[in-house]
Design an enzyme around this catalytic site. Sequence first.
Site, short mmCIF file in Angstrom:
data_model
loop_
_atom_site.label_atom_id
_atom_site.label_comp_id
_atom_site.label_asym_id
_atom_site.label_seq_id
_atom_site.Cartn_x
_atom_site.Cartn_y
_atom_site.Cartn_z
CG ASN A 152 -0.34 -0.07 2.50
OD1 ASN A 152 0.82 -0.48 2.61
ND2 ASN A 152 -1.05 0.34 3.52
CD GLU A 249 5.08 -0.64 12.50
OE1 GLU A 249 3.87 -0.54 12.78
OE2 GLU A 249 5.98 -0.09 13.17
CB CYS A 283 -2.00 -0.50 8.54
SG CYS A 283 -0.82 0.86 8.65
CD GLU A 461 8.37 0.58 10.25
OE1 GLU A 461 7.33 0.96 9.69
OE2 GLU A 461 9.24 -0.11 9.69
P1 NDP Z 1 0.92 -9.42 3.44
O1 NDP Z 1 1.06 -9.83 4.85
O2 NDP Z 1 0.17 -10.30 2.51
O3 NDP Z 1 2.36 -9.24 2.75
C1 NDP Z 1 3.33 -8.38 3.32
C2 NDP Z 1 4.70 -8.80 2.80
O4 NDP Z 1 5.06 -10.05 3.38
C3 NDP Z 1 4.75 -9.01 1.28
O5 NDP Z 1 6.01 -8.60 0.81
C4 NDP Z 1 4.57 -10.50 1.17
O6 NDP Z 1 5.02 -11.04 -0.04
C5 NDP Z 1 5.39 -10.99 2.35
N1 NDP Z 1 5.06 -12.31 2.83
C6 NDP Z 1 3.90 -12.99 2.70
N2 NDP Z 1 3.98 -14.17 3.35
C7 NDP Z 1 5.21 -14.24 3.90
C8 NDP Z 1 5.90 -15.19 4.71
N3 NDP Z 1 5.33 -16.34 5.07
N4 NDP Z 1 7.14 -14.92 5.11
C9 NDP Z 1 7.75 -13.74 4.78
N5 NDP Z 1 7.16 -12.80 4.03
C10 NDP Z 1 5.90 -13.04 3.59
O7 NDP Z 1 0.33 -7.96 3.46
P2 NDP Z 1 -0.16 -7.07 2.25
O8 NDP Z 1 0.98 -6.82 1.33
O9 NDP Z 1 -1.40 -7.69 1.72
O10 NDP Z 1 -0.51 -5.69 2.96
C11 NDP Z 1 -1.70 -5.46 3.61
C12 NDP Z 1 -1.55 -5.67 5.10
O11 NDP Z 1 -0.47 -4.90 5.59
C13 NDP Z 1 -2.77 -5.22 5.87
O12 NDP Z 1 -3.10 -6.14 6.88
C14 NDP Z 1 -2.33 -3.91 6.50
O13 NDP Z 1 -3.02 -3.57 7.64
C15 NDP Z 1 -0.89 -4.19 6.76
N6 NDP Z 1 -0.15 -2.93 6.87
C16 NDP Z 1 0.32 -2.53 8.08
C17 NDP Z 1 0.97 -1.32 8.23
C18 NDP Z 1 1.52 -0.89 9.55
O14 NDP Z 1 2.43 -0.07 9.53
N7 NDP Z 1 1.04 -1.36 10.68
C19 NDP Z 1 1.11 -0.40 7.10
C20 NDP Z 1 0.62 -0.94 5.86
C21 NDP Z 1 0.00 -2.15 5.76
P3 NDP Z 1 4.00 -11.11 -1.28
O15 NDP Z 1 3.71 -9.70 -1.63
O16 NDP Z 1 4.71 -11.83 -2.34
O17 NDP Z 1 2.78 -11.84 -0.79
#
Ligand code: NDP
Length: 487
Positions: A152, A249, A283, A461
Amino acid sequence: MTQHSDRQLWINGAYRPARSGEFFDTHNPATGEIICRVALAGADDVDDAVDAAKAGLEQWRSQSGAARGRVLHRAAALLREHRDELARLESLDAGKPLAETPEADVDSAADCLEYFAGQASSLQGEYQQVEGGFFYTRPEPLGICAGIGAWNYPLQIAAWKSAPALAAGNAMIFKPAELTPLSALRLAELFKEAGLPDGVFNVVQGLAETGQALSRHPDIAKISLTGEVGTGKAVMRDAAGTLKAVTLELGGKSPLIVFEDADLDNAVSGALLGNFYTQGQICTNGTRVFVHRSVKDAFVEKLLARTRALKVGDPLDVDTHVGPLISEAHMRTVLEYIETGKREGGQLLIGGGRVTVPGLENGHFVEPTIFDGLDDSMTIVREEIFGPVMSLLTFDDEDEVIRRANDTVFGLAGGVFTADLSRGHRMADALQAGIVWINHYNVTPIEMPFGGIKQSGIGKENSRRAFDHYTRLKTVFVAQAPVDSPY
Ligand code: NDP
């Protein structure tokens, strides 16, 4: 950069193909079209990135904080110089409106680099005289840190993780989200142009398996993930194998509370920002909007009037307020939540459907959507939707709203709109959240610690607190008297 040519991995200060030769596609969310192919990093590529980072680290950590700061300052200036280009790239790959990306993405990333550039020379230990000598402490870099990003805020997340890591003398291997891999590569190019030694910042694009290879790697000291709660738990489990430090996060379902004495126009601004900015894919969003019963009708009237005026459309059009959701699959998930809301008895006040934008018929556009008539047990009130869907809830008194606001596994953020500042601070004390905004929502200046509690995450962060997560303290005792040996 040619946006439509294949993108390779960035390892040791240069592009190179993945060892497997494999690629995946990245799409434009506004059209569904492929932007380009992107090299897919496997575990062997991660090993190469670790080797490059080890070499880069030796050189980088031995530089003074001031010298590291100068490189980060130059990188920030380059980001600002390329503001338009980077904003367009982010809008293209992530579907975020061009009305947002220059400020919310590029400036935010540049601010972060600038802030930590300034802080890089301020890392200090302590000294204390004790019996028989003295000790001092040394905040030392952790070594090789991995950043794993969500889709995002791709550039912002890459900067929020790399700036404090690099300022403290670490090397970083960054894995952007599969859906938005492009801007991290551009950041890597600009870091090099700014004088960052090769190997200190590497980018390995890929899928969950690439993230896993980082979390499990014995030579990586730390993982900082932005992602879903489930991913956070998986990363923590994988990191436990080598006892890595983690910063997580994660997601949220944050409350935004409007008291009867609030400035309603201001509260509506907060609710709109906290639900529809970036198509609701934020998020910290305040997706549970609790409004005091006595002002509910007036609030809803203002809210609907301003929601009706939101323009859904092409993210590259600067007049667009709401662009497409990140992917077809994610749009289906959000539309399914909307159906669930209706099925469980929610009353749809506005929106609720897919939007077809002329010329962009395959884009993943969803109307800004507001539900009323909900109760706290309903699915859309409990689960993170990560789309433009607001749940309106009504309350009668402060104790009640505190109890209901805290009745969630999440604890990322919360907002309180009130003219009574004592009540504002009382609420800040009572809300179980990592961040509370009083009479505002979703502002995240880089000087302010950012991060959740409960299942929304671990660690902070931004701000100087970020250094706590990218350094470890070594204690050195120096004797001023002979060893008093009993043997
Ligand atoms: P995901 O959890 O699906 O993916 C986040 C990252 O982790 C991606 O790069 C993903 O790869 C990778 N990933 C997925 N599975 C694994 C694993 N088993 N081991 C290591 N890495 C992995 O999140 P989204 O990208 O869908 O983002 C949305 C989510 O992020 C929402 O829940 C949102 O709330 C949260 N978020 C939190 C923030 C915060 O600061 N608290 C800010 C922004 C978002 P791939 O893309 O290939 O799946």
